[in-house]
Structure formats: structure tokens, C-alpha cells
Scaffold this active site. Structure first.
Site, PDB file in Angstrom:
ATOM      1  CG  ASP A  21      -2.065  -0.895   1.175  1.00  0.00           C
ATOM      2  OD1 ASP A  21      -2.236  -1.568   0.146  1.00  0.00           O
ATOM      3  OD2 ASP A  21      -2.822  -0.963   2.170  1.00  0.00           O
ATOM      4  CE  LYS A  78      -7.014  -1.376  -0.240  1.00  0.00           C
ATOM      5  NZ  LYS A  78      -7.159  -2.839  -0.313  1.00  0.00           N
ATOM      6  N   GLY A 150      -5.289  -2.907   8.799  1.00  0.00           N
ATOM      7  CA  GLY A 150      -5.003  -1.744   9.628  1.00  0.00           C
ATOM      8  C   GLY A 150      -4.729  -2.045  11.077  1.00  0.00           C
ATOM      9  N   GLY A 234      -0.084  -3.662   4.042  1.00  0.00           N
ATOM     10  CA  GLY A 234      -0.763  -2.379   4.045  1.00  0.00           C
ATOM     11  C   GLY A 234      -0.115  -1.367   4.955  1.00  0.00           C
ATOM     12  CB  SER A 235      -1.237  -0.106   8.230  1.00  0.00           C
ATOM     13  OG  SER A 235      -2.549   0.000   7.725  1.00  0.00           O
TER      14      SER A 235
END
Length: 298
Positions: A21, A78, A150, A234-235
Site C-alpha cells: 500500500d 481499490k 489496519g 498495508g499499514s
């Protein structure tokens, strides 16, 4: 060759890789330099979406285009579950893949996008075999575990990949007759032939990546050893103190997932990692840590 086979072939090209991400062109360049096979362009990483409590939609196409222009690797973006117009916009933008994502606020609480209507390949999340096969039947060219985006807590991703594998094994052993297959296909809301193909191959007929809560090289290697064919991060990377070093380490761990000596090497001296929140602290009905995103989808 059918259009669906072309799309699944494109997804196969990412096998064994890490998809990261990113929210800026600069982050995308770091991801590419670290060895990412693709990037996911979005305005906020899932950890920040979770905290915001706001409606989360498709990112600004201008921002996505800037990221596309900054790197030579594939770029994903997304869309909200069921929002086929957002998907039409991203296809016109010529992104490489679209993720119909539970991380964004659903646009349709009854239907997912009919993905066979698009030329661009789709990625979708799943937490069990039924969800995975329903998304594939709609035209998804890649499946990923939902995990719990997340959080930095890998346990949900582990639960989802192990459940999918266990269900495939269980049905292989227990479904003997045509009526058995028909009954199970009806229960899962999928065609009998798709169920039979999956059980015959012993795995999903499309690539299956890990996602949700991956924060360390060890997390990535764990999911690869459990049978995933690549990893979304992701995060975790850009919430750490040394994103480029961690990004390189996760790529190395995904490649050398069955080499403990290499994993030891790449897991050392990474600085401060994402603090994260535990799954147990998330109230399914919402709260300060947000809702259980993995429960979104049907």
C-alpha cells in the site's frame, strides 16, 4: 484463450511477490526499489481509515495516475464493494488491477461487482471457501485473505488461509456422490463445476495471496508457509520507523520464507515496527478501534 484466463494469467505473474500500500509517488518509488511486485495506490492506509470513522471511497484518480507515472511496476487501486461505476472509472484510468475491497465503505450491501463485465483483473478478499468461490464465480482473478486490515495483527489472516485449506480438505474427503456435490454447491451458492475443480486441484483455481495485519518479515513468511502465494502489506511498512528497510526485509522473507537463517538475518535491526491493535480490542459493532472489516462481504 478466454478473457478470464487472460486475467488469471496476469494475476499469476505476481505469484511469490509482495504488493505494498502506498499513498504518495515517493512511497511507491520506495516500494519499487525494495522489490515490490506491485503497489496499491490509495489516499489513506487502512490503519488511518480505521481511525477516521468516515465513509471511505475510491481514491482520487489524479493521485492514482501520479503513482502510475512514478513507477514501472503494476499499480492496483481499490473500489467499494458493489460500486461498479468506481470500477468503470479505474478501468478507464488503465490501472493494472482493481481490488473490490471491504476496507472501503460498501456501496451495495447485497451484491458484489459482476467482474466478468470488465477487462481489468479484479482482486477480492475472502475469509472462507464459500466467499472465495463466490468471488471467483463473479470473475475475480485473484483472491486474498481478508485478515483484519489496519491492525498489525496477523491472526485473522492466519485464520482465513487455514480455514480455506481445511474446508478444501474436508470436502475432498466427505463429498462422494453427485448429490453430495450438488448440495454443497447450493449451500455455498456456487456452480458445481467450480467446486469440483477446486477440490480436484486441492486449491483455489486462481492465485491466493495473504493480506490483513502483515507487519513483519516473520508474518509474511508464516503466511507463505501456510500456503499463500504472495503477500499484501498495508499499514505495516509506512507505520514503521524505517519503511525502506522493512519493505526490503518483507520482500526477502516472502522469497526465502522456508529459510530460517535468511529470516533471522532480515528480521534483525528493523527499528520500531507498527504498534498496531489486537483483534480482541475491536468491537464488531464499532468503537474507538473501528469495526471488524473482515466481516464485510457476503
Amino acid at each position: 484463450m478466454s478473457e478470464f484466463k487472460v486475467k488469471t494469467g496476469l494475476a499469476q505473474m505476481l505469484k511469490g511477490g509482495v504488493i505494498m500500500d502506498v499513498v504518495t509517488p515517493e512511497q511507491a518509488i520506495i516500494a519499487e526499489r525494495a522489490g515490490a511486485c506491485a503497489v496499491m495506490a490509495l489516499e489513506r492506509i487502512p490503519a488511518d481509515m480505521r481511525k477516521s470513522g468516515q465513509v471511505c471511497r475510491m481514491s482520487d484518480p489524479r493521485m492514482i495516475k501520479e503513482i502510475m507515472e512514478a513507477v514501472s511496476i503494476p499499480v492496483m487501486a481499490k473500489v467499494r464493494i458493489g460500486h461498479f461505476v468506481e470500477a468503470q472509472i479505474l478501468e478507464e484510468l488503465q490501472v493494472d488491477y482493481i481490488d473490490e475491497s471491504e476496507v472501503l465503505t460498501p456501496a451495495d450491501w447485497t451484491h458484489h461487482i459482476e467482474k466478468h463485465n470488465f477487462k481489468v483483473p479484479f482482486v477480492c478478499g475472502a475469509k472462507d471457501l464459500g466467499e472465495a468461490l463466490r468471488r471467483i464465480n463473479e470473475g475475480a482473478a485473484m483472491i486474498r485473505t481478508k485478515g483484519e486490515a489496519g491492525t498489525g495483527d496477523v491472526s485473522e489472516a492466519v485464520k482465513h488461509i487455514t480455514k480455506i485449506k481445511a474446508e478444501i480438505q474436508q470436502y475432498k474427503e466427505n463429498l462422494k456422490t453427485e448429490s453430495d456435490f450438488a448440495a454443497k454447491a447450493t449451500e455455498l451458492r456456487v456452480p458445481v463445476d467450480l467446486l469440483k475443480t477446486t477440490l480436484s486441484e486441492g486449491k483455489l483455481p486462481v492465485v491466493n495471496f495473504a493480506a490483513g495485519g502483515v507487519a513483519t518479515p516473520a508474518d509474511a513468511a508464516l503466511l507463505m508457509q501456510l500456503g499463500c502465494e504472495g503477500v499484501f502489506v498495508g499499514s505495516g511498512i509506512f507505520k514503521s520507523s524505517d519503511p525502506e528497510k522493512l519493505a526490503c526485509a518483507i520482500v526477502e522473507a516472502t522469497t526465502h520464507y522456508d529459510n530460517p537463517a535468511k529470516l533471522l538475518q532480515v528480521s534483525s535491526d528493523l527499528g520500531d515496527l507498527m504498534g498496531g491493535i489486537s483483534i480482541q480490542s475491536i468491537n464488531e459493532a464499532g468503537g474507538k478501534n473501528g469495526a471488524r472489516l473482515s466481516e464485510i462481504g457476503w
